[in-house]
Design a protein around this motif. Structure first.
Motif, PDB file in Angstrom:
ATOM      1  N   LEU A 187       0.830  -1.208   0.000  1.00 55.14           N
ATOM      2  CA  LEU A 187       0.000   0.000   0.000  1.00 55.14           C
ATOM      3  C   LEU A 187       0.863   1.255   0.000  1.00 55.14           C
ATOM      4  O   LEU A 187       0.604   2.201  -0.739  1.00 55.14           O
ATOM      5  CB  LEU A 187      -0.923   0.007   1.231  1.00 55.14           C
ATOM      6  CG  LEU A 187      -2.080  -0.989   1.226  1.00 55.14           C
ATOM      7  CD1 LEU A 187      -2.825  -0.930   2.546  1.00 55.14           C
ATOM      8  CD2 LEU A 187      -3.035  -0.684   0.070  1.00 55.14           C
ATOM      9  N   VAL A 188       1.893   1.274   0.812  1.00 55.82           N
ATOM     10  CA  VAL A 188       2.645   2.505   1.039  1.00 55.82           C
ATOM     11  C   VAL A 188       3.801   2.658   0.057  1.00 55.82           C
ATOM     12  O   VAL A 188       3.961   3.682  -0.580  1.00 55.82           O
ATOM     13  CB  VAL A 188       3.159   2.553   2.494  1.00 55.82           C
ATOM     14  CG1 VAL A 188       4.029   3.784   2.713  1.00 55.82           C
ATOM     15  CG2 VAL A 188       1.991   2.530   3.459  1.00 55.82           C
ATOM     16  N   GLY A 217       2.519   1.575  -3.929  1.00 52.00           N
ATOM     17  CA  GLY A 217       1.317   2.196  -4.470  1.00 52.00           C
ATOM     18  C   GLY A 217       0.321   1.221  -5.047  1.00 52.00           C
ATOM     19  O   GLY A 217      -0.451   1.555  -5.940  1.00 52.00           O
ATOM     20  N   GLY A 271      -2.973  -1.190  -5.249  1.00 52.65           N
ATOM     21  CA  GLY A 271      -4.358  -1.055  -4.799  1.00 52.65           C
ATOM     22  C   GLY A 271      -4.606  -1.989  -3.630  1.00 52.65           C
ATOM     23  O   GLY A 271      -3.810  -2.886  -3.337  1.00 52.65           O
ATOM     24  N   LEU A 272      -5.727  -1.771  -2.974  1.00 51.82           N
ATOM     25  CA  LEU A 272      -6.058  -2.567  -1.795  1.00 51.82           C
ATOM     26  C   LEU A 272      -6.177  -4.053  -2.145  1.00 51.82           C
ATOM     27  O   LEU A 272      -5.653  -4.919  -1.443  1.00 51.82           O
ATOM     28  CB  LEU A 272      -7.374  -2.063  -1.192  1.00 51.82           C
ATOM     29  CG  LEU A 272      -7.773  -2.716   0.120  1.00 51.82           C
ATOM     30  CD1 LEU A 272      -6.778  -2.367   1.214  1.00 51.82           C
ATOM     31  CD2 LEU A 272      -9.177  -2.300   0.517  1.00 51.82           C
ATOM     32  N   VAL A 299       0.480   3.160   7.983  1.00 49.46           N
ATOM     33  CA  VAL A 299      -0.540   2.984   6.953  1.00 49.46           C
ATOM     34  C   VAL A 299      -1.743   3.856   7.303  1.00 49.46           C
ATOM     35  O   VAL A 299      -2.218   3.832   8.439  1.00 49.46           O
ATOM     36  CB  VAL A 299      -0.990   1.507   6.881  1.00 49.46           C
ATOM     37  CG1 VAL A 299      -2.079   1.340   5.836  1.00 49.46           C
ATOM     38  CG2 VAL A 299       0.187   0.611   6.582  1.00 49.46           C
ATOM     39  N   ASP A 300      -2.179   4.656   6.316  1.00 49.77           N
ATOM     40  CA  ASP A 300      -3.380   5.454   6.576  1.00 49.77           C
ATOM     41  C   ASP A 300      -4.445   5.182   5.522  1.00 49.77           C
ATOM     42  O   ASP A 300      -5.235   6.047   5.189  1.00 49.77           O
ATOM     43  CB  ASP A 300      -3.037   6.942   6.631  1.00 49.77           C
ATOM     44  CG  ASP A 300      -2.321   7.380   5.361  1.00 49.77           C
ATOM     45  OD1 ASP A 300      -2.163   6.516   4.460  1.00 49.77           O
ATOM     46  OD2 ASP A 300      -1.917   8.542   5.272  1.00 49.77           O
ATOM     47  N   HIS A 301      -4.397   3.972   4.994  1.00 50.13           N
ATOM     48  CA  HIS A 301      -5.405   3.607   3.996  1.00 50.13           C
ATOM     49  C   HIS A 301      -6.794   3.667   4.631  1.00 50.13           C
ATOM     50  O   HIS A 301      -6.963   3.293   5.799  1.00 50.13           O
ATOM     51  CB  HIS A 301      -5.114   2.194   3.476  1.00 50.13           C
ATOM     52  CG  HIS A 301      -5.967   1.821   2.303  1.00 50.13           C
ATOM     53  ND1 HIS A 301      -7.225   1.312   2.455  1.00 50.13           N
ATOM     54  CD2 HIS A 301      -5.741   1.892   0.971  1.00 50.13           C
ATOM     55  CE1 HIS A 301      -7.742   1.087   1.258  1.00 50.13           C
ATOM     56  NE2 HIS A 301      -6.855   1.438   0.340  1.00 50.13           N
ATOM     57  N   PRO A 302      -7.794   4.123   3.881  1.00 47.59           N
ATOM     58  CA  PRO A 302      -9.139   4.291   4.450  1.00 47.59           C
ATOM     59  C   PRO A 302      -9.670   3.014   5.110  1.00 47.59           C
ATOM     60  O   PRO A 302     -10.310   3.102   6.163  1.00 47.59           O
ATOM     61  CB  PRO A 302      -9.996   4.649   3.235  1.00 47.59           C
ATOM     62  CG  PRO A 302      -9.057   5.191   2.229  1.00 47.59           C
ATOM     63  CD  PRO A 302      -7.710   4.632   2.502  1.00 47.59           C
ATOM     64  N   SER A 331      -1.964   1.101  13.534  1.00 52.26           N
ATOM     65  CA  SER A 331      -1.915   2.103  12.448  1.00 52.26           C
ATOM     66  C   SER A 331      -0.742   1.851  11.531  1.00 52.26           C
ATOM     67  O   SER A 331      -0.120   2.773  11.020  1.00 52.26           O
ATOM     68  CB  SER A 331      -1.829   3.528  13.013  1.00 52.26           C
ATOM     69  OG  SER A 331      -2.938   3.784  13.809  1.00 52.26           O
TER      70      SER A 331
END
Lengths: 505, 312, 325
Positions: B81-82, B85, B87-88, B143-146, B230
Motif C-alpha cells: 500500500l505505502v 502504491g 491497490g487494496l 498505513v493510513d489507507h481508508p 496504524s
C-alpha cells in the motif's frame, strides 16, 4: 440365495518376511451363531482377523462373505459387506460425549449443521434396545466405567443397522466378572437380533458359556472345529490349542522353603489398596491372585515404589527398608519384571546387551566409562544361559519375540545379587516353549535361596508354580492359601467372591 | 485443581477492578475488546490446530507460526500500500497469499514429511520473521489507507465495527468447528488419532486442514494488526505469541470439558487483554506484564499437569 | 551399536545411498557453491573463521543435545546464556569481582534458569516444552526489567584475562575454540561413553522402563537441566568477553540453530538418535551457511531471511532422512 454359511475363509496363507503366519487356515461362520476363535499367542488368530478386515492382503485362499467375494478385500469393502470389528483397544475420545462417540465418523447432519439431539436420542435408544444398557447420551466417556465404554464402542460399530457379522477381539480383557456380564448380556441381545459374531478370547470359560461353535488355531493352521460347544468342552479345546499335556508345563516343586525373609506390614497406597500384611519365606514362591480391580496391580506397584506408599513398613531379612522409588527397591535387592513388558520392561530401541546391563552398569564400567567388551561378554554369557534367541546381544530389543524379550528382562535381574524377585504377569504374550523355560528359571531361583512373588491372572499358572497364594479382592488381601489348600476350586471361589476359606467351610 | 488458573485469573481481575475502578467502564471495556482482536483471531487459528492435533504440546497439535504469519502478511500489505502504491485488492491478495503459503508449508512439514508440529512451526516462524525483515527492512511502516482507518475507528451504534466483525468471525469458526461433521471429525482426530482412523476419518487430511485454517486466521489477523497499530511493526510477533499461547490454554481451564475450545480461546484472549490494559492503568511496567503472563502460562500448564496426574 | 539386518538391507541401492548420505551431499553442495560463488570462502583463514564463529552455537547445541537425549527440549538455552553474561558483567562492573570469580558467578546465573526448568519439569510435571517456554518468557521479561527495556550493559575496562577468554589464543588457536572443544570432549565422554550417558539415553528412549530398571529418572532430569543451563552460561561468558558488554536477549538468536543442529545430528545417526558428533556436524554446517551468506555480501535482512529458509529446508530434509529409515 440365502445359504447357512455367512463367512467362508478357505486355504488362507499369509507370509511375513521369515515367518509363515497363516498356513492354509480356514474359518467358517454360520448365520446367526456366535463362533469362538481360540489359540495360543502367535497361533494366527489376529492375523486371520486382519486378513478378513482387509488390513493384511492374503497370499492365497478365498474369502466369501454372504456368498460374495469382495475383491479386493479392503477395510472399506469389508465394511460395506456388513462386517464390523470390535477391537481390543477402545478407541474412544475421553472428552467426547456418548452420543458424539457413537456417531464418530458417521455424524447425522442437515442443512443447519449437526443434528445433536437426534444423535443423542438414537444413541440412547440403540444402547437400550440392542445392548440393554442405560447410558445417558450426553455423559462424557471419561466418566464411564470400562464396561460401559466397551458398549459405546460396540454401539458405534453397529448403530447404522447394517452389520451382519461382528468380530469381537478379547472384549472382556480389561473387565472384571461383573463388568464382563454386562458385555455378555449385550452380546446375547445382539444374537437375538440375528447378528452373527466371531468371538476371539483367551478366557475359555467365556468361550464355552457364550459360543455355539469354536475354531481352534495352532501354528497358523486350523487344527480343530467344534460344531457343538458344551460346558465341558474346555479340556478338548485346551488339548487342541496346546497339542500336548498341560501338566508338563510346570517344573517339579522340589525346592525347600526356609524361614521368614520378607514381610510387609500395613502397606497401603491410601487409595485403592487396603492395609495389607504378608510374609514371604526364604526360597519360597508366593503367588498373588485376584481379578482386575482387586488391588493386585496396586499392591505390586506400591511394593516396588512405583506408587507412593501412604503407610506401612517393608522389611527384608529383618531390616526395615524404605522404598519410595524403584531405584530404592533395586538397591534393597527387590526387583520387578513388570506386566507391561514393552512399555515398562524394556527400552525397546536399545540393544539387548544394554537392556541386560541397565541396572548394573557399574559392573561393566571403568572409572564411570562403559567397558564395551566387558558389557557385551557379560550380556552374551547370560543370554547363552537363558537361550535368548536370536543370539545377538547387539541387536535392538524391539525385534525380539515376546518370550525372548521377557528373558531379557529376567536376565537383567538374574545378574544382580537380588533376593526378592517380583514377577508381574510373567508369561503374558509368551509362547509355550518360553513359558516352560521361564517357569524352570523361577524354580531354579528359589532353589538357590531367593524368594519370588508371582502376580498372575492365570490361575493355572499360580497353582502350577507357587507354594502359597495370597488372594486379593476389592483392594484387600482376603487370605493366603497354604500349600495343602491349593486347588482350582478354592482359588476361583475366593478370587471371584472374596470369601476367606474359614467362612466358606 | 484444574480450575486453579481460572480462579487466580478471576482474583487478579477483581484486584484490578478494585484498584483501577475505571477499568470496568464501558469505554475501557470497548478499548479492551478492540485491543484483543488480533490475539482473539490468532487464538481461533491455534484452537483449530490444537483441536485437530490434540492438546499434548509436544506430540500434539500446536502452531507457533500464526503470529509470525500475521505479522508477515501485515508487513506485505503495508509495504504494498505505502511503498509500491498498489491497490487494496492487490495488497490484500499478496499478503494473504503469503500467509496461506505459510499454512501450506506447515501442513507439508507436519503431515507429509512427519516433523513434529512444534519443530515445524517454530522453524517456519523463523523463516517468516526473516522474510518480514526483508520486506520491511526492519522498519515500521505507517498505513493510513481508508480501510485500515475504518477498521480502527468506525463504530456501529456505539460499538466498534472491528469488534463486530471479529464476533462474526468467531461465530463462523464456532459453527465450523463445533457444529458440522467436519468439525466433529477434526475434534475426533485431536482426541484420539487411532479412534478417528478406525471411524473412517483421515487424520492427515484434517491436520493439514487445521494448519491451513490457522494460516487463514493469521491472514485475517494481519488486517486488524495494521488497524490496531496504524501500520506494520516488525517484532510484534513475540508478544502476540505469548498472548496466543496463554489465552488458548487458559481458555481450556474455563471450558466445561477442560479442553481447548473456540469460545474458550476467544474468552481467554479477551481476559488476557483485560489483564494487559488493567496492569497498564494501575501503572505496572509493561515488562512486568510480560513476566506475569509468563508465570501465568506456567501456572496454567502446571495445574493441567497436576489434574492429569490426579485423574490417573 | 550395530544396525539390525533389515536396516542394513534397506541401505543398499541408490535410494538407500541418498537416505544415508543425503546430508553429506547437501553439505558438499553448499561447500562447493560457496567456494565457487565467493572468492574468499575457500581459504584456511576463513575456514578457521567458521570454526571460531561456531563456538558459542556449539556450546548451546551441546546443552540442547543433553536435554533432547533425555527426551526433552530446552527453549531457554538462550536465556541461560544471557543470564551467564549478565551475572558475569554485573559482578565485575558493580562489585569489582575478580574475573575468574565472575566466570563462576556466570555459571551460577545460568544454573538458576536450569533450576527453574528442573523444578517445573521434575517437581510439577510440566512438559519440558511448556516449562522452558514459560522460563523463556519470564527470563526475557526479567532482562527487560533489569535493563529498562533492553539496553546493553557495557564494561569497557574489563580484565584482559576475561577478555582473552574470547579474543585470546593459545599457540594460535583462538581460546573460544579451545573452550568449545573442551566442552565438546566432556559432553562426548559423558553422553557417548559413560554409564551416566547410557542411563540418560535410556531415560530419553523410554522413561518408564528406565525407572523400573532402577535408574533415578527424576534425579537425572533435575541435574540434566541444571548442567545444560550452566553450559549455556559458558557461551554467555565468551559472548560478553568478546563484546565487553552484556547484550540483553542476545541468546535468542541461537535457539533455533541449536535445535536444528541437534536434529541434523540425529538425522545422520544410524538409529536416528541425538548424538554429540552429529551435533558438531550440524553446528559446522549451520556455521558454514552463515559464513557463506555473509561473504556473498547480502544485506543483514536478506541474510536473515535466507538462513531462515535454509533452516526450514535443512530440518525438513533431516526429518525426512530419519523417517525413511
Amino acid at each position: 440365495m440365502e445359504s447357512d454359511v455367512l463367512l467362508e475363509m478357505q486355504g488362507i496363507t499369509k507370509t511375513f518376511p521369515g515367518v509363515k503366519a497363516l498356513d492354509s487356515a480356514s474359518l467358517r461362520v454360520s448365520r446367526g451363531e456366535i463362533h469362538g476363535l481360540v489359540g495360543e499367542n502367535g497361533a494366527g488368530k489376529s492375523t486371520i482377523i486382519k486378513v478378513l478386515a482387509g488390513v493384511y492382503q492374503r497370499d492365497s485362499g478365498s474369502v466369501r462373505i454372504n456368498g460374495k467375494q469382495p475383491e479386493p478385500l479392503t477395510p472399506a469393502s469389508v465394511h460395506d459387506a456388513g462386517v464390523r470389528f470390535i477391537h481390543q483397544e477402545l478407541h474412544l475420545v475421553p472428552h467426547f460425549t456418548v452420543a458424539e462417540s457413537v456417531f464418530m465418523g458417521q455424524e447425522l447432519a442437515g442443512a443447519f449443521g449437526l443434528k445433536r439431539r437426534l444423535m443423542r436420542e438414537r444413541a440412547e435408544t440403540f444402547l437400550k434396545e440392542a445392548l440393554q444398557a442405560n447410558i445417558p447420551g450426553n455423559a462424557l466417556i471419561r466418566d464411564l466405567g470400562v464396561a460401559e465404554r466397551k458398549l459405546v464402542q460396540i454401539a458405534r460399530a453397529l448403530v447404522d443397522g447394517k452389520a451382519s457379522l461382528v468380530v469381537f477381539d478379547e472384549p472382556t480383557a480389561p473387565l472384571d466378572s461383573g463388568e464382563s456380564e454386562q458385555v455378555f448380556t449385550a452380546i446375547r441381545q445382539l444374537k437375538s437380533r440375528g447378528i452373527s459374531m466371531i468371538y476371539v478370547s483367551h478366557y475359555l470359560a467365556e468361550i464355552t458359556a457364550l459360543c455355539d461353535s469354536v475354531t481352534v488355531f495352532r501354528n497358523g493352521s486350523t487344527v480343530s472345529v467344534l460344531e457343538q460347544v458344551e460346558a465341558n468342552s474346555t479340556d478338548t479345546i485346551i488339548q487342541a490349542m496346546v497339542g500336548r499335556d498341560i501338566d508338563a508345563l510346570y517344573p517339579e516343586k522340589s525346592h525347600a522353603v526356609g524361614g521368614a525373609f520378607f514381610s510387609v506390614g500395613g502397606l497401603t497406597d491410601g487409595q485403592r489398596l487396603q492395609p495389607l500384611d504378608l510374609t514371604i519365606n526364604r526360597g519360597e514362591i508366593m503367588g498373588v491372585a485376584g481379578l482386575i480391580g482387586s488391588g493386585r496391580e496396586e499392591f505390586i506397584d506400591t511394593l516396588y515404589g512405583v506408587r507412593a506408599a501412604h503407610a506401612g513398613s517393608i522389611s527384608l531379612a529383618g531390616n526395615v527398608v524404605n522404598i519410595r522409588s524403584p531405584s530404592e527397591a533395586v538397591a534393597a535387592g527387590i526387583v520387578l519384571v513388570p506386566r507391561d513388558r514393552r512399555h515398562d520392561g524394556l527400552v525397546l530401541d536399545m540393544a539387548v546387551s544394554d537392556n541386560i546391563n541397565l541396572a548394573t552398569l557399574e559392573a561393566v564400567s571403568v572409572a564411570g566409562l562403559e567397558h564395551r567388551r566387558k558389557a557385551t561378554e557379560r550380556a552374551d554369557d547370560i543370554a547363552a544361559t537363558l537361550d535368548i534367541r536370536p543370539r545377538n546381544v547387539n541387536a535392538v530389543a524391539r525385534y525380539f519375540s515376546g518370550g525372548n524379550q521377557q528373558k531379557v528382562v529376567l536376565a537383567r535381574w538374574l545378574i544382580t545379587q537380588s533376593r526378592l524377585f517380583i514377577l508381574d504377569e510373567p508369561t503374558v504374550g509368551v509362547d509355550i516353549g518360553a513359558k516352560v523355560e521361564i517357569y524352570q528359571l523361577v524354580e531354579n531361583l528359589v532353589a538357590e535361596g531367593a524368594s519370588v512373588l508371582v502376580s498372575s491372572s492365570d490361575p493355572g499358572e499360580l497353582l502350577g508354580l507357587c507354594d502359597r497364594i495370597a488372594v486379593m479382592y476389592r483392594g484387600a488381601l482376603v487370605d493366603v492359601l497354604e500349600h495343602d489348600e491349593l486347588s482350582m476350586d478354592n482359588l476361583i471361589s475366593m478370587t471371584t467372591a472374596g470369601i476367606p476359606r474359614a467362612a466358606e467351610a | 485443581m484444574a480450575v486453579a488458573p481460572a480462579a487466580i485469573f478471576l482474583l487478579l481481575l477483581v484486584y484490578l477492578g478494585v484498584t483501577a475502578p475505571n477499568l470496568l467502564e464501558l469505554s475501557t471495556l470497548s478499548l479492551i475488546l478492540q485491543q484483543s482482536i488480533p490475539t482473539a483471531i490468532v487464538c481461533m487459528g491455534l484452537a483449530s490446530v490444537v483441536m485437530a492435533g490434540g492438546d499434548d504440546v509436544v506430540s500434539g497439535g500446536i502452531d507457533l507460526s500464526i503470529p509470525a504469519t500475521a505479522v508477515l502478511a501485515a508487513a506485505i500489505i503495508a509495504d504494498q500500500l505505502v511503498n509500491h502504491g498498489s491497490g487494496l485488492a492487490v495488497a490484500l491478495m499478496l499478503g494473504m497469499g503469503a500467509a496461506l503459503l505459510m499454512g501450506v508449508l506447515n501442513a507439508v512439514l507436519v503431515v507429509t514429511i512427519g516433523m513434529t508440529p512444534l519443530l515445524a512451526t517454530l522453524a517456519s516462524s523463523v523463516a517468516a520473521v526473516g522474510i518480514t525483515k526483508v520486506v520491511t527492512s526492519s522498519r515500521r511502516i505507517n498505513v493510513d489507507h481508508p480501510l485500515i482507518v475504518f477498521l480502527r475507528d468506525a463504530q456501529f451504534h456505539g460499538i466498534s465495527v472491528a469488534v463486530l466483525l471479529t464476533a462474526m468471525l468467531a461465530l463462523i469458526f464456532y459453527v465450523a468447528l463445533h457444529r458440522t461433521r467436519w468439525g466433529m471429525h477434526l475434534q475426533a482426530v485431536g482426541g484420539s488419532r487411532d479412534a478417528a482412523e478406525v471411524s473412517g476419518i483421515s487424520p492427515k487430511r484434517l491436520m493439514a486442514h487445521s494448519f491451513l485454517i490457522a494460516a487463514v486466521a493469521g491472514a485475517l489477523a494481519s488486517v486488524f494488526l495494521l488497524a490496531r497499530g496504524s501500520g506494520s511493526t516488525p517484532g510484534s510477533e513475540e508478544n502476540l505469541l505469548l498472548e496466543m499461547v496463554l489465552a488458548t490454554f487458559l481458555g481450556a481451564a474455563f471450558s466445561p470439558r477442560r479442553v481447548v475450545t473456540l469460545w474458550g480461546a476467544v474468552l481467554g484472549a479477551v481476559l488476557v487483554s483485560l489483564l494487559s490494559v488493567g496492569f497498564k492503568s494501575i501503572g505496572v511496567d509493561v515488562f512486568w506484564t510480560g513476566c506475569i503472563k509468563g508465570a501465568l502460562i506456567l501456572l496454567v500448564v502446571a495445574s493441567a499437569a497436576y489434574s492429569n496426574k490426579q485423574r490417573r | 551399536m550395530s544396525d539390525s539386518e533389515s536396516v542394513k538391507a534397506r541401505m543398499i541401492g541408490p535410494h538407500g545411498l541418498l537416505v544415508r548420505y543425503g546430508f553429506v551431499i547437501l553439505i558438499a553442495a553448499f561447500f562447493v557453491f560457496f567456494s565457487l560463488y565467493t572468492s574468499s570462502f575457500l581459504n584456511s583463514e576463513n575456514l578457521m573463521n567458521i570454526v571460531e564463529g561456531s563456538a558459542i552455537l556449539l556450546i548451546l547445541a551441546l546443552a540442547m543435545t543433553l536435554i533432547v537425549t533425555m527426551g526433552g527440549i530446552d527453549l531457554s538455552v538462550g536465556i541461560a546464556l544471557d543470564f551467564g553474561a549478565a551475572f558475569a558483567i554485573v559482578a565485575m562492573k558493580d562489585y569489582g569481582v575478580a574475573w575468574y570469580f565472575a566466570v563462576l558467578i556466570a555459571l551460577v546465573g545460568g544454573s538458576l534458569i536450569g533450576l527453574l526448568n528442573a523444578f517445573l519439569v521434575v517437581k510439577l510435571s510440566v512438559s519440558p516444552f511448556m516449562a522452558t517456554l514459560g522460563t523463556f518468557f519470564i527470563g526475557s521479561s526479567v532482562q527487560r526489567i533489569f535493563t529498562n527495556g533492553g539496553g546493553p550493559i557495557s564494561f569497557r575496562r574489563v580484565d584482559q584475562s576475561y577478555r582473552d577468554l574470547a579474543v585470546g589464543d593459545v599457540y594460535g588457536i583462538p581460546s573460544e575454540v579451545i573452550i568449545a572443544a573442551v566442552v565438546l570432549l566432556l559432553y562426548f565422554i559423558v553422553l557417548e561413553r559413560s554409564i551416566i550417558g547410557k542411563r540418560m539415553h535410556a531415560i530419553g528412549l523410554q522413561q518408564s522402563a528406565a525407572a523400573i530398571a532402577g535408574i533415578k529418572v527424576k534425579h537425572y532430569l533435575f541435574f540434566g537441566f541444571i548442567v545444560a543451563s550452566a553450559t549455556c552460561a559458558i557461551g554467555g561468558v565468551i559472548g560478553s568477553a568478546n563484546l565487553r558488554m552484556f547484550t540483553p536477549l542476545a541468546g535468542y538468536s541461537y535457539l533455533l540453530d541449536a535445535i536444528a543442529a541437534v536434529f541434523i545430528g540425529a538425522a545422520i545417526h544410524p538409529l536416528g538418535r541425538p548424538n554429540v558428533p552429529g551435533t558438531l556436524i550440524g553446528v559446522l554446517f549451520l556455521g558454514m551457511v552463515a559464513n557463506g551468506l555473509n561473504l556473498m555480501g547480502l544485506d543483514f535482512n536478506t541474510k536473515d531471511a535466507l538462513s531462515g529458509i535454509i533452516l526450514v529446508l535443512t530440518l525438513a530434509l533431516a526429518v525426512m532422512q530419519k523417517r525413511l529409515r
